[in-house]
Enzyme design. Structure first.
Site, mmCIF file in Angstrom:
data_model
loop_
_atom_site.group_PDB
_atom_site.id
_atom_site.type_symbol
_atom_site.label_atom_id
_atom_site.label_comp_id
_atom_site.label_asym_id
_atom_site.label_seq_id
_atom_site.Cartn_x
_atom_site.Cartn_y
_atom_site.Cartn_z
ATOM 1 N N LYS A 154 -5.464 -1.497 -3.157
ATOM 2 C CA LYS A 154 -4.462 -0.530 -2.779
ATOM 3 C C LYS A 154 -3.212 -1.002 -3.448
ATOM 4 O O LYS A 154 -2.418 -2.060 -3.014
ATOM 5 C CB LYS A 154 -4.185 -0.877 -1.161
ATOM 6 N N GLU A 187 0.326 -14.320 -0.125
ATOM 7 C CA GLU A 187 1.100 -14.699 -1.201
ATOM 8 C C GLU A 187 2.653 -13.942 -1.057
ATOM 9 O O GLU A 187 2.676 -12.961 -1.519
ATOM 10 C CB GLU A 187 0.694 -14.501 -2.696
ATOM 11 N N CYS A 227 8.768 -13.551 -7.380
ATOM 12 C CA CYS A 227 8.511 -14.283 -6.338
ATOM 13 C C CYS A 227 8.979 -15.721 -6.284
ATOM 14 O O CYS A 227 9.557 -16.393 -5.652
ATOM 15 C CB CYS A 227 7.219 -14.129 -5.776
ATOM 16 N N GLU A 286 15.756 -14.241 0.187
ATOM 17 C CA GLU A 286 15.064 -13.695 -0.948
ATOM 18 C C GLU A 286 15.874 -12.635 -1.370
ATOM 19 O O GLU A 286 15.902 -11.393 -0.589
ATOM 20 C CB GLU A 286 13.697 -13.449 -0.908
HETATM 21 P P1 NAP Z 1 5.946 -5.153 0.370
HETATM 22 O O1 NAP Z 1 6.980 -4.492 0.875
HETATM 23 O O2 NAP Z 1 5.476 -6.508 1.515
HETATM 24 O O3 NAP Z 1 4.669 -4.313 0.035
HETATM 25 C C1 NAP Z 1 3.448 -5.248 -0.737
HETATM 26 C C2 NAP Z 1 2.328 -4.255 -0.783
HETATM 27 O O4 NAP Z 1 2.026 -3.964 0.853
HETATM 28 C C3 NAP Z 1 2.526 -2.748 -1.136
HETATM 29 O O5 NAP Z 1 1.263 -2.438 -1.861
HETATM 30 C C4 NAP Z 1 2.848 -1.984 0.255
HETATM 31 O O6 NAP Z 1 2.687 -0.669 0.328
HETATM 32 C C5 NAP Z 1 1.797 -2.822 1.278
HETATM 33 N N1 NAP Z 1 2.167 -2.617 2.627
HETATM 34 C C6 NAP Z 1 3.431 -2.271 3.318
HETATM 35 N N2 NAP Z 1 3.367 -2.249 4.399
HETATM 36 C C7 NAP Z 1 2.018 -2.783 5.053
HETATM 37 C C8 NAP Z 1 1.500 -2.958 6.078
HETATM 38 N N3 NAP Z 1 1.755 -2.680 7.201
HETATM 39 N N4 NAP Z 1 -0.135 -3.215 5.839
HETATM 40 C C9 NAP Z 1 -0.537 -3.488 4.917
HETATM 41 N N5 NAP Z 1 0.131 -3.324 3.672
HETATM 42 C C10 NAP Z 1 1.228 -2.927 3.550
HETATM 43 O O7 NAP Z 1 6.419 -5.925 -0.652
HETATM 44 P P2 NAP Z 1 6.916 -5.604 -2.111
HETATM 45 O O8 NAP Z 1 8.440 -4.968 -1.683
HETATM 46 O O9 NAP Z 1 6.267 -4.504 -2.804
HETATM 47 O O10 NAP Z 1 7.032 -6.805 -3.164
HETATM 48 C C11 NAP Z 1 8.192 -7.856 -3.115
HETATM 49 C C12 NAP Z 1 7.922 -9.124 -2.397
HETATM 50 O O11 NAP Z 1 6.712 -9.550 -2.836
HETATM 51 C C13 NAP Z 1 8.637 -10.198 -2.496
HETATM 52 O O12 NAP Z 1 9.005 -10.647 -1.232
HETATM 53 C C14 NAP Z 1 8.248 -10.962 -3.240
HETATM 54 O O13 NAP Z 1 8.537 -12.228 -3.322
HETATM 55 C C15 NAP Z 1 6.855 -11.041 -3.170
HETATM 56 N N6 NAP Z 1 5.874 -11.593 -4.015
HETATM 57 C C16 NAP Z 1 5.141 -12.516 -3.922
HETATM 58 C C17 NAP Z 1 4.271 -13.103 -4.851
HETATM 59 C C18 NAP Z 1 3.564 -14.329 -4.841
HETATM 60 O O14 NAP Z 1 2.598 -14.459 -5.670
HETATM 61 N N7 NAP Z 1 3.756 -15.074 -3.611
HETATM 62 C C19 NAP Z 1 4.298 -12.528 -6.143
HETATM 63 C C20 NAP Z 1 5.082 -11.244 -6.246
HETATM 64 C C21 NAP Z 1 5.936 -10.707 -5.120
HETATM 65 P P3 NAP Z 1 3.770 0.212 -0.352
HETATM 66 O O15 NAP Z 1 3.337 0.787 -1.626
HETATM 67 O O16 NAP Z 1 3.434 1.402 0.754
HETATM 68 O O17 NAP Z 1 5.108 -0.447 -0.159
#
Ligand code: NAP
Ligand code: MG
Length: 469
Positions: free
Chosen positions: A170, A245, A279, A377
């Protein structure tokens, strides 16, 4: 205009169960760059059923045949690498040199690494009277973010494939193009039907459906902390394994030596890469208080040297991914000013002369570790520089965070750097620019519980069985 209206299920590009589409915005122009289909729960059910059907045979395929498939994917990936990079640039705004460079390079690197690990991975080990077997966990739901789209998808798909799992991806709604091309690559390489499936659309709807699905064995999630918490709750009822992650607020400790100014320059320029949407970005820069004036001069000059503009042009930094992300970053910059941090570069609004697109200014504050801008963050090109009196205090500040994803130590004496790194409570620490596809990547504390990359990433997708006697 791009159009990706099909999902990839059971080895075919298929129409969604219900016809529904969403527009994708190009962050550089604020204009619609294309449309995608957005799925419903019925699409997830179809994809999960296909993955379930494919598991018994795929999990039994020999290592040699899996290696052949990974090499076939490698050939297809190489053919379409430029196209993938262009898609990344269009969907999330990275400069083309970065999109076609490090973004797609990370994906290729994880693929090559999966091949190298699979070539020598021991799926069976005799330990005393016991035969220990590593077996694929089953059907995996892979949920990924938009910030390094090829890195996030590839770091999950290839280890999951290599270890004999089947999966449903997804991708993020904001960055759906590169994932759609990746599905075409996997199809062209001959991935057997049902082994890899992809459904686009809302995380709240489809991600939740995957997470709660009784026929999904594990969820590997990369994204924000609140969504990680929600996924953990949703997965609990079916006792799924959940790999998380999550975010970070990583410290970059610059030692007090002759390389200090050069290291501050590197750290500052590094922070602005990918518009700060990394991240593991070193978003807290720890420098010796005794040399704060010199540190300010170096950091300000470095931030001011970062050119910002059209990702199709020759600029170091493009826009951030979306209007929502732009607003969040602007709020944090306002917060920093309000809580009394000293602004030494950048600041509110767009860079001078740019009227359109979600462009931010490379921004540096001097602040303290208790400020909101040092604790949360920001996920944008905003660096907080914090002074330390001695190394003990630098380590204490670095560890005083809810997160524990990355860390950096720079200095002339590599042994001294590694000594500092040993004391930092985070999953990965890069010393003087080190990089390794085989090193584990993942977080302590609220940065998550998983370890991706290399052999460690294989274990995310493996069950452990003991056959005793
Ligand atoms: P996000 O809002 O958490 O979204 C990540 C993914 O989860 C998207 O595909 C999102 O779908 C989906 N999602 C949203 N709500 C969900 C739910 N209730 N259940 C299951 N899936 C759901 O994160 P983001 O804003 O895209 O990315 C930024 C974050 O990612 C930052 O906090 C960053 O630090 C973190 N990150 C961590 C790493 C690591 O390796 N540790 C690497 C990169 C990024 P949608 O497409 O609808 O939003
Ligand atoms: Mg989000």
């Amino acid at each position: 205009m791009r159009e990706y209206l099909k999902f990839y299920i059971d080895g075919q590009f298929v129409d969604p169960v219900e016809a529904k589409t969403a527009e994708v915005i190009n962050p550089a122009t604020e204009e619609v760059s294309g449309i995608i289909s957005v799925g419903s729960v019925a699409d997830i059910d179809r994809a999960v059923a296909a993955a379930r059907r494919a598991f018994p045979s795929w999990s039994q395929v020999s290592v040699a045949d899996r290696l052949d498939l990974l090499r076939a994917i490698q050939a297809e990936y190489a053919k379409r690498s430029q196209e993938l990079g262009e898609a990344v640039t269009e969907e999330m705004g990275a400069p083309l040199s970065l999109g076609c460079g490090f973004h797609t390079g990370l994906g290729a690197g994880h693929l090559q690494t999966a091949i190298e690990v699979l070539e020598r991975f021991e799926f069976e080990q005799q330990r005393g009277p016991s035969l220990i077997r590593y077996e694929p966990i089953g059907v995996c739901g892979l949920i990924t973010p938009w910030n390094w789209p090829m890195n996030q998808t590839c770091v999950k798909i290839f280890p999951a494939l290599a270890t004999g799992n089947t999966m449903i991806l997804k991708p993020p709604q904001m960055a759906p193009y590169s994932a759609a091309i990746l599905a075409e690559i996997l199809h062209a390489a001959g991935v057997p039907a049902g082994v890899f499936n992809m459904v686009q659309g809302s995380g709240a709807l489809l991600g939740t459906a995957l997470t709660r699905h009784p026929d999904v064995d594990m969820i590997s999630f990369t994204g924000s902390e609140p969504v990680g918490v929600q996924i953990t709750r949703d997965a609990a009822e079916t006792v799924k394994r959940v790999g998380l992650e999550l975010g970070g607020k990583s410290a970059w400790i610059v030692l007090d030596d002759g390389a200090m100014a050069a290291n501050i320059t590197n750290a500052t320029v590094g922070m602005m890469g990918n518009s700060g949407q990394t991240c593991s970005a070193g978003s807290r820069l720890l420098v010796p208080n005794a040399r704060m004036e010199e540190a300010i001069a170096a950091a300000a000059a470095a931030a001011n040297s970062v050119t910002v503009g059209d990702p199709q042009g020759n600029f170091a930094m493009g826009p951030v991914v979306s209007k929502g992300q732009y607003n969040i970053i602007q709020d944090y910059i306002a917060k920093g000013l309000e809580e009394g941090a000293q602004l030494i570069a950048g600041g509110p609004g767009r860079p001078e002369g740019i009227e359109r697109g979600f462009y931010c200014r490379p921004t540096v504050f001097v602040g303290t570790n208790d400020m909101v801008i040092a604790r949360e963050e920001i996920f944008g090109p905003v660096l907080v520089m914090i002074g330390y009196d001695d190394i003990d205090q630098a380590v204490e500040i670095a560890n005083d965070s809810n997160f524990g994803l990355g860390g950096y130590v720079s200095g002339e004496d590599a042994d001294a750097c590694r000594d500092v790194a040993r004391r930092m409570r985070t999953g990965a620490i890069w010393v003087n620019g080190g990089f390794d596809f085989h090193a584990p990547f993942g977080g302590y504390k609220r940065s998550g519980n998983g370890r991706e990359w290399g052999e460690f990433g294989f274990h995310e997708y493996l069950e452990v069985k003991a056959i005793i006697g």
